[in-house]
Write an enzyme that holds these catalytic residues in place. Structure first.
Site: not given
Ligand code: EPU
Length: 432
Positions: A22-23, A117, A122, A305, A397
């Protein structure tokens, strides 16, 4: 409203095949917007996040044809740069990837902020930091992120926070920028590497994906590709948990065992047997497990995850387990639901302490997000009696045909349509 009804207690036996990640796919599909020719993406999972992504791209003018249920042909040449409204962004946070890809192709993008969220705060400050460094002006207006750049010029970017989303968006925005972009403190998740591999197969020049430093030398054009998405590490981990919770014996096929190592190591530690082959693993449950400590970390650490599903297995491990969530503020919302099944868990901030009980008992419970739903399925499969799991749209999802795959392993699970007595309705439908 649909729910799963699960009669627990059947040991899972047999073979299951894991779908595409998915991701990875939610990044790779928008990445085809950068290509100047049609692309064929294979091994796409049949999940609602993919349906939504393809729907957005189709509404923007892309020609999309499903060759079969897991292969899509996409021609984004006719795609127009249109705003992506909140109605779409609230369904799926990965709509933020349209920021990077539209900016990369059109030098402008207007995409709704994803909004609240279920997992906690996030922010997207690191995404914006990256776009700004490449020369874009970033504004927020009426809940929409507005990006505009005359030119995109490569730059050196250090992420203050290790972020999958910001790394992927940075790569997409930089791939056609002028000159060299260097991303430091980049996320190393397998789906980041898969996106980079896919873009490289279109003619991009990206090196270092999977390490802390990714170097992207901008190219003028990207050609078409035929690319197969990697298997889903978390779907595989969820089936490992289901096999462990039911004390079953399951061959999990179409996996990359290396991606599963942080998960495999924890299962081995608590007493589950795991045999690794080239592209499959066999999980053999034991009668008694021992508690352990888990702390979630970015890859190659234990993935957030998988935290809920692993905790579901630990509810019946002997002794105490300590689970520390270091990525998200609010990833223990499933705990109240597991308590309804008899789990003994206390939560203090980002730490959960689980005192193992003999056996969980079936109960009506509600998925609060995708992985919470997966954890409740794992718990219900191992529990005594019948569970009803509501709000399964969260599960759909990210998991292709979950109940069909589980039935193939001998689980007693059905999906039924019924009015929902426990959901707190629309508020529960926020995207994760
Ligand atoms: N963060 C910031 N600033 C940013 C971006 C992120 O502070 O600009 C923080 C977030 O608040 C969090 C941490 O950094 O505390 C990590 O967030 P990240 O950006 O890595 O997460 P994401 O890209 O929003 C993806 C996956 C999530 C998974 C996380 C962590 C996708 C579409 N989603 O989210 O997947 O939990 O990385 O590995 O790739 C799931 O599949 O259930 C899911 C939630």
């Amino acid at each position: 409203m649909e729910k799963y009804v699960i009669k627990g207690g059947s040991k899972l036996f047999g073979e299951v095949t894991i779908s595409g990640a998915k991701n990875a796919v939610v990044a790779i599909l928008p990445a085809t917007i950068l290509a100047d020719e049609p692309c064929v993406i294979e091994n796409i999972p049949n999940i609602s996040d993919v349906t939504i992504t393809l729907q957005i791209m189709s509404e923007m003018g892309a020609n999309i044809r499903m060759r079969n249920k897991n292969t899509v042909e996409i021609d984004t040449r006719p795609l127009r740069n249109m705003p992506i409204p909140y109605e779409k962004a609230k369904l799926m946070r990965a709509t933020t990837y349209f920021l990077g890809t539209l900016l990369g192709r059109f030098h402008s993008a207007r995409v709704s902020m994803p909004g609240g969220c279920n997992l906690g705060d996030r922010p997207i400050d690191q995404h914006l930091k990256c776009f700004t460094a490449l020369g874009a002006e970033c504004g927020i207006d009426g809940g929409m992120v507005d990006l505009k750049a005359d030119r995109l010029i490569g730059n050196q970017i250090f992420f203050d926070k290790n972020s999958v989303g910001a790394t992927i968006n940075g790569i997409m925005a930089a791939v056609k920028a002028e000159g060299l972009t260097i991303i430091e403190n980049a996320a190393k998740e397998p789906h980041v590497v898969d996106l980079a591999n896919c873009l490289n197969s279109m003619g991009a020049d990206i090196i270092g994906a999977g390490t802390d430093v990714i170097k992207i030398r901008g190219v003028k054009e990207l050609h078409g590709t035929t690319y197969s998405v990697i298997p889903d590490q978390i779907e595989a981990g969820t089936f490992m948990a289901a096999a462990a919770a039911t004390r079953g014996n399951v061959l999990i096929k179409n996996v990359i065992p290396k991606h599963l190592e942080p998960i495999t190591n924890k299962f081995l530690k608590i007493g589950v047997q795991v045999e690794q082959y080239d592209d499959s693993i066999r999980v053999i449950g034991g009668e008694n497990y021992v508690g352990t400590s888990i702390k979630t970390h970015p890859h190659p650490g234990f993935p957030t995850d998988m935290q809920p599903q692993m905790s579901a297995v630990l509810t019946c491990a002997k002794g105490a387990s300590m689970v520390t969530e270091s990525i998200f503020d609010n990833r223990f919302r499933y705990v109240d639901e597991l308590r309804r099944m008899g789990a003994n868990i206390s939560v203090e901030g980002r730490v959960a302490v689980i005192e193992g009980v003999e056996r969980l008992k079936g109960a009506p419970v509600r998925s609060t997000d995708l992985r919470a739903g997966a954890a409740l399925i794992v718990a219900a499969l191992g529990a005594e009696g019948t569970s009803e799991i509501y709000d399964i749209f969260h599960v759909e999802r990210g998991y292709e045909n979950m109940e069909v795959k589980l039935r193939g392993l001998g689980a007693n699970i059905i999906k039924v349509e019924e009015p929902d007595p426990v959901s707190d309705s629309a508020a529960a439908k926020k995207a994760v």
